[in-house]
Design a protein around this motif. Structure first.
Motif, PDB file in Angstrom:
ATOM      1  N   GLY A  33      95.302  38.512  -8.720  1.00 60.16           N
ATOM      2  CA  GLY A  33      94.236  39.185  -7.991  1.00 60.16           C
ATOM      3  C   GLY A  33      93.113  39.651  -8.898  1.00 60.16           C
ATOM      4  N   ASN A  34      93.330  39.657 -10.206  1.00 64.89           N
ATOM      5  CA  ASN A  34      92.309  40.020 -11.176  1.00 64.89           C
ATOM      6  C   ASN A  34      91.657  38.712 -11.654  1.00 64.89           C
ATOM      7  N   LEU A  35      90.620  38.298 -10.964  1.00 59.98           N
ATOM      8  CA  LEU A  35      90.004  36.991 -11.181  1.00 59.98           C
ATOM      9  C   LEU A  35      89.429  36.881 -12.584  1.00 59.98           C
ATOM     10  N   GLY A  36      89.830  35.841 -13.306  1.00 59.29           N
ATOM     11  CA  GLY A  36      89.381  35.636 -14.675  1.00 59.29           C
ATOM     12  C   GLY A  36      88.206  34.685 -14.760  1.00 59.29           C
ATOM     13  N   GLU A  37      88.308  33.546 -14.107  1.00 55.26           N
ATOM     14  CA  GLU A  37      87.205  32.591 -14.136  1.00 55.26           C
ATOM     15  C   GLU A  37      87.324  31.619 -12.968  1.00 55.26           C
ATOM     16  N   VAL A  38      86.190  31.052 -12.609  1.00 50.51           N
ATOM     17  CA  VAL A  38      86.132  30.031 -11.570  1.00 50.51           C
ATOM     18  C   VAL A  38      85.312  28.875 -12.121  1.00 50.51           C
ATOM     19  N   ASN A  39      85.880  27.678 -12.077  1.00 47.43           N
ATOM     20  CA  ASN A  39      85.189  26.484 -12.553  1.00 47.43           C
ATOM     21  C   ASN A  39      84.982  25.519 -11.396  1.00 47.43           C
ATOM     22  N   ASP A  40      83.817  24.935 -11.353  1.00 43.90           N
ATOM     23  CA  ASP A  40      83.522  23.933 -10.329  1.00 43.90           C
ATOM     24  C   ASP A  40      82.868  22.744 -11.012  1.00 43.90           C
ATOM     25  N   TYR A  41      83.631  21.693 -11.197  1.00 47.59           N
ATOM     26  CA  TYR A  41      83.138  20.523 -11.904  1.00 47.59           C
ATOM     27  C   TYR A  41      82.591  19.452 -10.972  1.00 47.59           C
ATOM     28  N   GLY A  42      82.840  19.581  -9.692  1.00 47.96           N
ATOM     29  CA  GLY A  42      82.382  18.576  -8.748  1.00 47.96           C
ATOM     30  C   GLY A  42      83.230  17.326  -8.813  1.00 47.96           C
ATOM     31  N   PRO A  43      82.932  16.374  -7.968  1.00 48.54           N
ATOM     32  CA  PRO A  43      83.718  15.138  -7.957  1.00 48.54           C
ATOM     33  C   PRO A  43      83.475  14.305  -9.215  1.00 48.54           C
ATOM     34  N   ARG A  44      84.509  13.596  -9.637  1.00 49.77           N
ATOM     35  CA  ARG A  44      84.402  12.698 -10.793  1.00 49.77           C
ATOM     36  C   ARG A  44      84.854  11.309 -10.365  1.00 49.77           C
ATOM     37  N   LEU A  45      84.102  10.316 -10.777  1.00 52.72           N
ATOM     38  CA  LEU A  45      84.413   8.932 -10.434  1.00 52.72           C
ATOM     39  C   LEU A  45      84.572   8.124 -11.715  1.00 52.72           C
ATOM     40  N   PHE A  46      85.589   7.281 -11.739  1.00 56.07           N
ATOM     41  CA  PHE A  46      85.869   6.434 -12.896  1.00 56.07           C
ATOM     42  C   PHE A  46      86.002   4.990 -12.429  1.00 56.07           C
ATOM     43  N   LEU A  47      85.380   4.079 -13.136  1.00 50.91           N
ATOM     44  CA  LEU A  47      85.493   2.656 -12.845  1.00 50.91           C
ATOM     45  C   LEU A  47      85.936   1.939 -14.116  1.00 50.91           C
ATOM     46  N   GLY A  48      86.716   0.893 -13.958  1.00 51.37           N
ATOM     47  CA  GLY A  48      87.161   0.160 -15.133  1.00 51.37           C
ATOM     48  C   GLY A  48      87.528  -1.275 -14.794  1.00 51.37           C
ATOM     49  N   MET A  49      87.618  -2.059 -15.838  1.00 49.39           N
ATOM     50  CA  MET A  49      88.018  -3.455 -15.677  1.00 49.39           C
ATOM     51  C   MET A  49      88.975  -3.789 -16.805  1.00 49.39           C
ATOM     52  N   SER A  50      90.038  -4.478 -16.486  1.00 43.92           N
ATOM     53  CA  SER A  50      90.987  -4.884 -17.530  1.00 43.92           C
ATOM     54  C   SER A  50      91.125  -6.405 -17.548  1.00 43.92           C
ATOM     55  N   PHE A  51      91.273  -6.908 -18.761  1.00 41.06           N
ATOM     56  CA  PHE A  51      91.439  -8.335 -18.988  1.00 41.06           C
ATOM     57  C   PHE A  51      92.793  -8.591 -19.626  1.00 41.06           C
ATOM     58  N   LYS A  52      93.454  -9.646 -19.224  1.00 45.02           N
ATOM     59  CA  LYS A  52      94.744 -10.028 -19.791  1.00 45.02           C
ATOM     60  C   LYS A  52      94.651 -11.456 -20.290  1.00 45.02           C
ATOM     61  N   PHE A  53      95.117 -11.685 -21.516  1.00 51.37           N
ATOM     62  CA  PHE A  53      95.094 -13.033 -22.067  1.00 51.37           C
ATOM     63  C   PHE A  53      96.491 -13.559 -22.249  1.00 51.37           C
TER      64      PHE A  53
END
Length: 53
Positions: A33-53
């Protein structure tokens, strides 16, 4: 949320999204109940591509 799509046997595309609804993260100090901090980073999006030989 995660998704991947295999184009062929060598190539795969990947996508990941976290915190889609921009929910803030709050942390209490030693006493609940003793609030220390509030963080709001918003949405995060990650895209990637992998190759296999």
């Amino acid at each position: 949320m995660r998704a991947s799509y295999k184009i062929n046997e060598h190539i795969r595309i990947k996508a990941e999204a976290i915190n889609l609804f921009s929910a803030p993260k709050s942390q209490d100090y030693f006493v609940e109940g003793n609030l220390g901090e509030v963080n709001d980073y918003g949405p995060r999006l990650f895209l990637g591509m992998s190759f296999k030989f």
